[in-house]
Motif scaffolding. Sequence first.
Motif, PDB file in Angstrom:
ATOM      1  N   ILE A 139      -8.226  36.676 -40.291  1.00 55.94           N
ATOM      2  CA  ILE A 139      -7.754  36.735 -41.668  1.00 55.94           C
ATOM      3  C   ILE A 139      -7.928  35.347 -42.280  1.00 55.94           C
ATOM      4  CG2 ILE A 139      -5.711  37.220 -43.123  1.00 55.94           C
ATOM      5  CD1 ILE A 139      -6.615  39.735 -41.690  1.00 55.94           C
ATOM      6  N   PRO A 140      -8.378  35.174 -43.508  1.00 60.72           N
ATOM      7  CA  PRO A 140      -8.716  36.176 -44.520  1.00 60.72           C
ATOM      8  C   PRO A 140      -9.874  37.091 -44.082  1.00 60.72           C
ATOM      9  CG  PRO A 140      -8.758  33.946 -45.472  1.00 60.72           C
ATOM     10  CD  PRO A 140      -8.548  33.809 -44.021  1.00 60.72           C
ATOM     11  N   HIS A 141      -9.700  38.388 -44.419  1.00 59.54           N
ATOM     12  CA  HIS A 141     -10.715  39.381 -44.075  1.00 59.54           C
ATOM     13  C   HIS A 141     -11.925  39.279 -45.004  1.00 59.54           C
ATOM     14  CE1 HIS A 141      -9.020  41.301 -47.539  1.00 59.54           C
ATOM     15  NE2 HIS A 141      -7.876  41.593 -46.952  1.00 59.54           N
ATOM     16  N   ILE A 142     -12.947  40.103 -44.739  1.00 60.74           N
ATOM     17  CA  ILE A 142     -14.187  39.989 -45.511  1.00 60.74           C
ATOM     18  C   ILE A 142     -14.120  40.682 -46.873  1.00 60.74           C
ATOM     19  CG2 ILE A 142     -15.743  39.842 -43.520  1.00 60.74           C
ATOM     20  CD1 ILE A 142     -16.357  42.963 -44.509  1.00 60.74           C
ATOM     21  N   TRP A 143     -13.080  41.483 -47.127  1.00 60.37           N
ATOM     22  CA  TRP A 143     -13.058  42.279 -48.349  1.00 60.37           C
ATOM     23  C   TRP A 143     -12.974  41.395 -49.600  1.00 60.37           C
ATOM     24  CZ3 TRP A 143      -9.085  45.035 -44.894  1.00 60.37           C
ATOM     25  CH2 TRP A 143      -9.754  45.914 -44.023  1.00 60.37           C
ATOM     26  N   CYS A 144     -13.716  41.771 -50.616  1.00 57.73           N
ATOM     27  CA  CYS A 144     -13.832  40.973 -51.849  1.00 57.73           C
ATOM     28  C   CYS A 144     -12.487  40.870 -52.584  1.00 57.73           C
ATOM     29  CB  CYS A 144     -14.822  41.621 -52.816  1.00 57.73           C
ATOM     30  SG  CYS A 144     -16.440  41.974 -52.139  1.00 57.73           S
ATOM     31  N   PRO A 145     -12.366  39.893 -53.499  1.00 53.08           N
ATOM     32  CA  PRO A 145     -11.157  39.825 -54.325  1.00 53.08           C
ATOM     33  C   PRO A 145     -10.965  41.135 -55.093  1.00 53.08           C
ATOM     34  CG  PRO A 145     -12.483  37.843 -54.597  1.00 53.08           C
ATOM     35  CD  PRO A 145     -13.291  38.787 -53.765  1.00 53.08           C
ATOM     36  N   GLY A 146      -9.780  41.700 -55.014  1.00 48.70           N
ATOM     37  CA  GLY A 146      -9.479  42.933 -55.744  1.00 48.70           C
ATOM     38  C   GLY A 146      -9.970  44.196 -55.072  1.00 48.70           C
ATOM     39  N   CYS A 147     -10.652  44.083 -53.939  1.00 46.28           N
ATOM     40  CA  CYS A 147     -11.079  45.288 -53.218  1.00 46.28           C
ATOM     41  C   CYS A 147      -9.840  46.031 -52.734  1.00 46.28           C
ATOM     42  CB  CYS A 147     -11.945  44.898 -52.020  1.00 46.28           C
ATOM     43  SG  CYS A 147     -12.361  46.329 -50.997  1.00 46.28           S
ATOM     44  N   GLY A 148      -9.839  47.356 -52.929  1.00 47.08           N
ATOM     45  CA  GLY A 148      -8.651  48.145 -52.585  1.00 47.08           C
ATOM     46  C   GLY A 148      -8.504  48.456 -51.109  1.00 47.08           C
ATOM     47  N   ILE A 149      -9.521  48.168 -50.314  1.00 51.64           N
ATOM     48  CA  ILE A 149      -9.442  48.540 -48.899  1.00 51.64           C
ATOM     49  C   ILE A 149      -8.253  47.853 -48.229  1.00 51.64           C
ATOM     50  CG2 ILE A 149     -10.643  48.541 -46.665  1.00 51.64           C
ATOM     51  CD1 ILE A 149     -13.306  48.474 -48.224  1.00 51.64           C
ATOM     52  N   ILE A 201     -18.939  52.699 -39.967  1.00 51.20           N
ATOM     53  CA  ILE A 201     -19.593  51.524 -40.542  1.00 51.20           C
ATOM     54  C   ILE A 201     -19.391  51.507 -42.058  1.00 51.20           C
ATOM     55  CG2 ILE A 201     -21.846  50.383 -40.876  1.00 51.20           C
ATOM     56  CD1 ILE A 201     -20.863  50.281 -37.971  1.00 51.20           C
ATOM     57  N   GLY A 202     -19.283  50.323 -42.604  1.00 52.29           N
ATOM     58  CA  GLY A 202     -19.067  50.149 -44.040  1.00 52.29           C
ATOM     59  C   GLY A 202     -17.998  49.098 -44.212  1.00 52.29           C
ATOM     60  N   CYS A 203     -17.708  48.728 -45.466  1.00 43.92           N
ATOM     61  CA  CYS A 203     -16.628  47.764 -45.679  1.00 43.92           C
ATOM     62  C   CYS A 203     -15.333  48.355 -45.149  1.00 43.92           C
ATOM     63  CB  CYS A 203     -16.498  47.424 -47.163  1.00 43.92           C
ATOM     64  SG  CYS A 203     -17.962  46.639 -47.844  1.00 43.92           S
ATOM     65  N   SER A 204     -15.047  49.626 -45.491  1.00 45.88           N
ATOM     66  CA  SER A 204     -13.822  50.269 -45.005  1.00 45.88           C
ATOM     67  C   SER A 204     -13.818  50.313 -43.485  1.00 45.88           C
ATOM     68  CB  SER A 204     -13.698  51.682 -45.569  1.00 45.88           C
ATOM     69  OG  SER A 204     -13.872  51.671 -46.964  1.00 45.88           O
ATOM     70  N   GLY A 205     -14.986  50.504 -42.919  1.00 46.17           N
ATOM     71  CA  GLY A 205     -15.127  50.582 -41.474  1.00 46.17           C
ATOM     72  C   GLY A 205     -14.778  49.292 -40.744  1.00 46.17           C
ATOM     73  N   ARG A 206     -14.593  48.213 -41.500  1.00 41.67           N
ATOM     74  CA  ARG A 206     -14.183  46.972 -40.843  1.00 41.67           C
ATOM     75  C   ARG A 206     -12.724  47.022 -40.438  1.00 41.67           C
ATOM     76  NH1 ARG A 206     -18.513  43.141 -41.178  1.00 41.67           N
ATOM     77  NH2 ARG A 206     -17.141  41.788 -40.012  1.00 41.67           N
ATOM     78  N   GLY A 207     -11.986  48.027 -40.948  1.00 45.75           N
ATOM     79  CA  GLY A 207     -10.547  48.144 -40.664  1.00 45.75           C
ATOM     80  C   GLY A 207     -10.229  47.974 -39.193  1.00 45.75           C
ATOM     81  N   ALA A 208     -10.940  48.723 -38.344  1.00 47.45           N
ATOM     82  CA  ALA A 208     -10.646  48.690 -36.905  1.00 47.45           C
ATOM     83  C   ALA A 208     -10.695  47.277 -36.347  1.00 47.45           C
ATOM     84  CB  ALA A 208     -11.624  49.592 -36.157  1.00 47.45           C
ATOM     85  N   GLY A 209     -11.485  46.408 -36.960  1.00 44.49           N
ATOM     86  CA  GLY A 209     -11.631  45.049 -36.452  1.00 44.49           C
ATOM     87  C   GLY A 209     -10.455  44.140 -36.784  1.00 44.49           C
ATOM     88  N   TYR A 210      -9.547  44.586 -37.643  1.00 44.53           N
ATOM     89  CA  TYR A 210      -8.447  43.718 -38.045  1.00 44.53           C
ATOM     90  C   TYR A 210      -7.103  44.125 -37.461  1.00 44.53           C
ATOM     91  CZ  TYR A 210     -11.761  41.835 -41.401  1.00 44.53           C
ATOM     92  OH  TYR A 210     -12.853  41.253 -41.976  1.00 44.53           O
ATOM     93  N   ILE A 211      -7.041  45.290 -36.818  1.00 42.38           N
ATOM     94  CA  ILE A 211      -5.748  45.733 -36.300  1.00 42.38           C
ATOM     95  C   ILE A 211      -5.577  45.231 -34.869  1.00 42.38           C
ATOM     96  CG2 ILE A 211      -6.603  47.987 -35.470  1.00 42.38           C
ATOM     97  CD1 ILE A 211      -3.944  49.190 -36.385  1.00 42.38           C
ATOM     98  N   LYS A 212      -4.357  44.733 -34.585  1.00 40.03           N
ATOM     99  CA  LYS A 212      -4.127  44.190 -33.239  1.00 40.03           C
ATOM    100  C   LYS A 212      -3.572  45.282 -32.322  1.00 40.03           C
ATOM    101  CE  LYS A 212      -1.305  40.658 -32.152  1.00 40.03           C
ATOM    102  NZ  LYS A 212      -0.718  39.378 -32.517  1.00 40.03           N
ATOM    103  N   LEU A 213      -4.344  46.350 -32.185  1.00 40.65           N
ATOM    104  CA  LEU A 213      -4.055  47.440 -31.253  1.00 40.65           C
ATOM    105  C   LEU A 213      -5.420  47.786 -30.672  1.00 40.65           C
ATOM    106  CD1 LEU A 213      -1.882  49.898 -33.398  1.00 40.65           C
ATOM    107  CD2 LEU A 213      -1.068  48.253 -31.699  1.00 40.65           C
TER     108      LEU A 213
END
Lengths: 284, 89
Positions: free
Chosen positions: A21-31, A58-70
């Motif tokens: 963190i900070p994650h890759i999502w752009c400013p204001g991205c809702g993901i 895969i996709g910007c949303s698909g990056r989610g799994a990479g940020y959760i500590k589980l």
Amino acid sequence: MNKTKERNEHPLDELLRTDRIPHIWCPGCGIGTAFSASLVAMKTSAIDLQKTVMVSGIGCSGRGAGYIKLDSYHTTHGRAIPFATGMKLANPELNVVVFSGDGDLFAIGGNHFIHAARRNIDLTVVCVNNFNYGMTGGQAAATTPCNARTTTTPRGNPETPFNLPFMAFAAGASYVARWTILHTRDLTKSVEEALLRRGFSFIEVLAPCPTSYGRRNKQKPLDTLKAYQERTVIKHACHPAEVQLDFERGITLGKFFDLERPTFLDMYDRTCRPQERIEKSEAV
Amino acid sequence: MKYWRVPLDADQIEVTRGIVHIVAERCKGCGYCIAFCPRDVLEVSPRYNAKGYHPPQVKRADECVNCHYCEIICPDFAIYSVEASADLV
Ligand SMILES: Cc1ncc(C[n+]2csc(CCOP(=O)(O)OP(=O)(O)O)c2C)c(N)n1
Ligand code: SF4
Ligand code: SF4
Ligand code: SF4
Ligand SMILES: [Mg+2]
């Protein structure tokens, strides 16, 4: 008196890979908001987080799994659901959450989605719908509204988008809801409910993609959120065939369907592993 | 707080108070927390963080009611609130 404090911890840090963190999502991205709501729901639902996994495609949303500590899995494009299905069937005590984008789940992964819903596999699927393929530069998706501009529809999209809640319902999902990131409390409650339901749960989350979609459709991130505030109507139990997603005429939100039915594993055990047969094979 | 009709038990109701914490280095300056705080507590800070974004800053600290909306709308895990009394401990 200055009451602001500069601190470096956040209540969700325990569930975040904070080194990323900070994650890759752009400013204001809702993901990020959809992801944060999912994490809060995982905490408040009191499910066993040691037995909870997140799967993304895969996709910007698909990056989610990479940020959760589980335990989490970043699979190939479109394959989050079949991967999650395999995990759930191999280890039924896991809570399996799929967090991915509209392109991943409904374009390349569309068939996996309908068949997992038909089989009622016990998964919680959170789909971030930002109306385009954000990551690859904003191509039209199966969810792009008619007339919207994308890199592949510069004169406006001539196609009609999928109605995702209707598709989930028609295919056999047990739980179907739609929210926007502005309705983050309702969204959190929905994810929490879905985690506790048995069967295939689907939650669509409308989210701005200011960089790829908003820019081409003259929507600044705050405009998109204002539209979510002004154009949405909450209609629980609305028939999924009648839910609207139209920035002019209105956007229907709510929990549209919630009815438990036997899951794939229930049916499989009943049909292929009846108790007497198991006992007989054990006796041999 | 201003009411258009004062509730009969207004003097007995205790409004929760909150303190906002900002993790400035994570902020990407989207402004969602500022625009949607129901109590207009926040404003854009003139300073930049290391990535070049303007984080929010507190304008009306005493108005925060610890509703957590800034915390849950923030896409970047960059702001949260805690109850004022809890924070003193
Ligand atoms: C097999 C394969 N085909 C195409 C791609 C290129 N690709 C990467 S992400 C993506 C679309 C993602 O869209 P969505 O799921 O909506 O995610 P978003 O970025 O919008 O959150 C595509 C087509 C790929 N990575 N793999
Ligand atoms: S390209 Fe769009 S979806 Fe991807 S991070 Fe940026 S705003 Fe979000
Ligand atoms: S907790 Fe609520 S009142 Fe306080 S700053 Fe955040 S949004 Fe505003
Ligand atoms: S919502 Fe978060 S990222 Fe956006 S301005 Fe506020 S603190 Fe920064
Ligand atoms: Mg998308």
